[in-house]
Write an enzyme that holds these catalytic residues in place. Structure first.
Site, PDB file in Angstrom:
ATOM      1  N   ASN A   1      30.123  58.758  32.495  1.00  0.00           N
ATOM      2  CA  ASN A   1      29.851  57.387  32.882  1.00  0.00           C
ATOM      3  C   ASN A   1      28.364  57.316  33.214  1.00  0.00           C
ATOM      4  O   ASN A   1      27.945  57.701  34.310  1.00  0.00           O
ATOM      5  CB  ASN A   1      30.722  57.032  34.089  1.00  0.00           C
ATOM      6  CG  ASN A   1      30.539  55.599  34.537  1.00  0.00           C
ATOM      7  OD1 ASN A   1      29.668  54.880  34.038  1.00  0.00           O
ATOM      8  ND2 ASN A   1      31.356  55.177  35.489  1.00  0.00           N
TER       9      ASN A   1
ATOM     10  N   ARG B   1      32.240  56.009  28.947  1.00  0.00           N
ATOM     11  CA  ARG B   1      32.488  54.641  29.393  1.00  0.00           C
ATOM     12  C   ARG B   1      31.360  53.768  28.821  1.00  0.00           C
ATOM     13  O   ARG B   1      30.180  54.071  29.019  1.00  0.00           O
ATOM     14  CB  ARG B   1      32.456  54.576  30.911  1.00  0.00           C
ATOM     15  CG  ARG B   1      32.588  53.161  31.402  1.00  0.00           C
ATOM     16  CD  ARG B   1      32.416  53.060  32.899  1.00  0.00           C
ATOM     17  NE  ARG B   1      32.609  51.680  33.304  1.00  0.00           N
ATOM     18  CZ  ARG B   1      31.925  51.107  34.297  1.00  0.00           C
ATOM     19  NH1 ARG B   1      31.033  51.781  34.980  1.00  0.00           N
ATOM     20  NH2 ARG B   1      32.152  49.862  34.610  1.00  0.00           N
TER      21      ARG B   1
ATOM     22  N   HIS C   1      35.850  45.889  33.987  1.00  0.00           N
ATOM     23  CA  HIS C   1      36.832  46.736  34.696  1.00  0.00           C
ATOM     24  C   HIS C   1      38.104  46.907  33.864  1.00  0.00           C
ATOM     25  O   HIS C   1      39.182  47.155  34.415  1.00  0.00           O
ATOM     26  CB  HIS C   1      37.259  46.139  36.056  1.00  0.00           C
ATOM     27  CG  HIS C   1      36.193  46.113  37.110  1.00  0.00           C
ATOM     28  ND1 HIS C   1      36.123  45.098  38.037  1.00  0.00           N
ATOM     29  CD2 HIS C   1      35.196  46.970  37.406  1.00  0.00           C
ATOM     30  CE1 HIS C   1      35.109  45.327  38.859  1.00  0.00           C
ATOM     31  NE2 HIS C   1      34.525  46.466  38.487  1.00  0.00           N
TER      32      HIS C   1
ATOM     33  N   ARG D   1      27.618  40.554  44.963  1.00  0.00           N
ATOM     34  CA  ARG D   1      27.567  39.454  43.992  1.00  0.00           C
ATOM     35  C   ARG D   1      28.317  38.238  44.528  1.00  0.00           C
ATOM     36  O   ARG D   1      29.359  38.382  45.164  1.00  0.00           O
ATOM     37  CB  ARG D   1      28.203  39.862  42.659  1.00  0.00           C
ATOM     38  CG  ARG D   1      27.497  40.993  41.965  1.00  0.00           C
ATOM     39  CD  ARG D   1      28.085  41.209  40.555  1.00  0.00           C
ATOM     40  NE  ARG D   1      27.700  42.506  40.054  1.00  0.00           N
ATOM     41  CZ  ARG D   1      28.551  43.462  39.675  1.00  0.00           C
ATOM     42  NH1 ARG D   1      29.851  43.246  39.717  1.00  0.00           N
ATOM     43  NH2 ARG D   1      28.111  44.616  39.247  1.00  0.00           N
TER      44      ARG D   1
ATOM     45  N   GLU E   1      39.952  55.366  36.546  1.00  0.00           N
ATOM     46  CA  GLU E   1      39.301  54.991  35.291  1.00  0.00           C
ATOM     47  C   GLU E   1      38.967  56.217  34.443  1.00  0.00           C
ATOM     48  O   GLU E   1      39.049  56.176  33.223  1.00  0.00           O
ATOM     49  CB  GLU E   1      38.050  54.165  35.592  1.00  0.00           C
ATOM     50  CG  GLU E   1      38.422  52.780  36.118  1.00  0.00           C
ATOM     51  CD  GLU E   1      37.264  52.029  36.747  1.00  0.00           C
ATOM     52  OE1 GLU E   1      36.972  52.289  37.933  1.00  0.00           O
ATOM     53  OE2 GLU E   1      36.663  51.194  36.065  1.00  0.00           O
TER      54      GLU E   1
END
Ligand code: AMP
Length: 411
Positions: free
Chosen positions: A12, A104, A193, A254, A397
């Protein structure tokens, strides 16, 4: 691929970091059902700075975590350092047991609806998507190039954050703006996601003893970044993130949903530049903008001490979450389960309790005792009488990327 090759390295790659895990996917012939054994995990941070840091834990050897500090000029230097650490544990990248590297990749646009073996054409297509993912895809591309240079003979697979959401119907994916402008600039809702939403929705069905095709699930991925998805019979039909990961829920830093006219106002009235507005909404908003902290543990601690700003930040976070639970209940028509996952979703019992409080008429409730249990296992936290199951399902993940990668190279 050698018959004994069962290991997958998951990478990743961020702009200045690389997270990695080496997993052994076992001997299952179809790969897809492999549960995966973690052999090593690690992280390189501050790539390109003088004080880069590599933290490596060789789980297979039961070894202790090793930390290395020193300048790593770029991703190539970082990956070489990772390869050296793995080799020191007898898990080197040159091992015949390594079946593939799974990367990823944040943005796969509309083209990549499934994991894909990387060749030059695939890499060129991922590069073509840089304008819609300027913060993420360049780092992913660097990671892929570096890994391919180190092991050009090995299958490398891209697993896209957006892929799970490509099943969204057009009426959920399109913004109500001029179609020609939207199409010219590929402006639409992609969602992110995706590997987590895929994994958690499938695990939730498993927890209910059902096939994913039989259940409708609302997944709430609440980490530092946060997103919700509506999954009908195993297929995503709506998700809260959009063209970028800025849309939707209140997140650590965010804003999530906001009137787009706020941006014109900030430009025209506050005199801010586009980059300043971008930084404001992506990095200085959400929980951190509201109360100065983005860590839910700290926010809860402050609330317990009577801090009003922390309380209001929490209430705004929960209000938005409830709106999405309501919206996705309507989108799905019938909801079998609501699943909480990621750092906040898995650990913050007060968030789970508050998010479903008052939704009893919708069949949602949380059992206080079950909600208070701390565990790394998927579990139900709703009382028996509740019509809708409420679950905590730890996401994974890396395992999902490893499973998808292994299944593809064994297909
Ligand atoms: P993630 O992005 O999934 O790694 O989630 C990171 C976030 O999870 C942190 O910023 C915290 O807000 C939250 N978090 C992690 N551990 C806990 C905990 N024990 N209680 C409440 N929130 C937590």
């Amino acid at each position: 691929m050698s018959a004994t090759a069962t290991r997958v390295l998951v990478l990743n790659s961020g702009s200045s970091s690389v997270k990695y895990q080496l997993l052994d996917m076992g001997a299952e012939p179809d790969g897809g059902s492999a549960t995966g054994t973690r052999l090593a995990v690690g992280l390189v941070e501050r790539i390109g700075e003088e004080s880069s840091r590599l933290v490596h834990t060789p789980l297979a050897a039961g070894g202790e975590t090793r930390e290395t500090e020193g300048a790593m000029a770029d991703h190539e230097a970082a990956l070489k350092a990772v390869a050296a650490e793995l080799a020191a544990d007898g898990l080197g990248l040159d091992s015949p047991e390594l079946a593939a590297i799974g990367h990823r990749v944040v943005h796969g646009g509309l083209k990549f609806t499934a994991p894909t073996v990387i060749d030059d054409a695939v890499l060129a297509e991922i590069e073509r998507l840089v304008p819609v993912a300027p913060l993420h895809n360049p780092a992913n591309i660097t990671g892929i190039r570096t890994a391919r240079a180190l092991r050009p003979d090995l299958p490398q697979v891209a697993v896209f954050d957006t892929a799970f959401h490509t099943t969204m119907p057009e009426h959920a994916a399109r913004y109500a703006i001029d179609v020609a402008t939207a199409d010219a600039h590929r402006i639409r809702r992609y969602g992110f996601h995706g590997t987590s939403h895929a994994y958690v929705s499938r695990k939730t069905a498993e927890l209910l003893g059902k096939d994913p095709s039989e259940v409708n699930v609302i997944v709430l991925h609440l980490g530092n970044g946060a997103s919700a998805s509506a999954v009908a019979g195993g297929r995503c039909v709506d998700t809260s993130m959009g063209l970028t990961p800025l849309e939707g829920l209140v997140m650590g830093t965010r804003s999530g949903d906001i009137d787009p006219a706020v941006t014109f106002h900030l430009k025209r009235v506050a005199g801010m530049s586009t980059d300043e507005i971008d930084a404001l909404l992506n990095k200085k908003s959400g929980l951190v903008g509201l109360c100065g902290d983005n860590d839910m543990r700290e926010i809860r601690r402050r609330i317990d001490e009577g801090d009003e700003r922390a309380r209001l930040a929490f209430d705004i976070y929960i209000h938005r979450l409830k709106k999405y639970i309501g919206a996705y209940s309507a989108v799905l028509g019938k909801v079998d389960a609501v699943a909480f996952t990621a750092g906040v979703g898995e650990n913050a019992a007060p968030v789970r309790e508050a998010a479903v409080a008052g939704l009893e008429e919708m069949g949602l409730a949380v059992d206080a005792t079950l909600n208070a249990v701390r565990s790394g296992e998927p579990r139900l936290i709703s009382p028996d009488y509740a019509r809708v199951a409420v679950a905590v399902v730890p996401t994974d993940e890396e395992l999902e990327i490893a499973q998808q990668t292994y299944a593809l190279v064994n297909a």
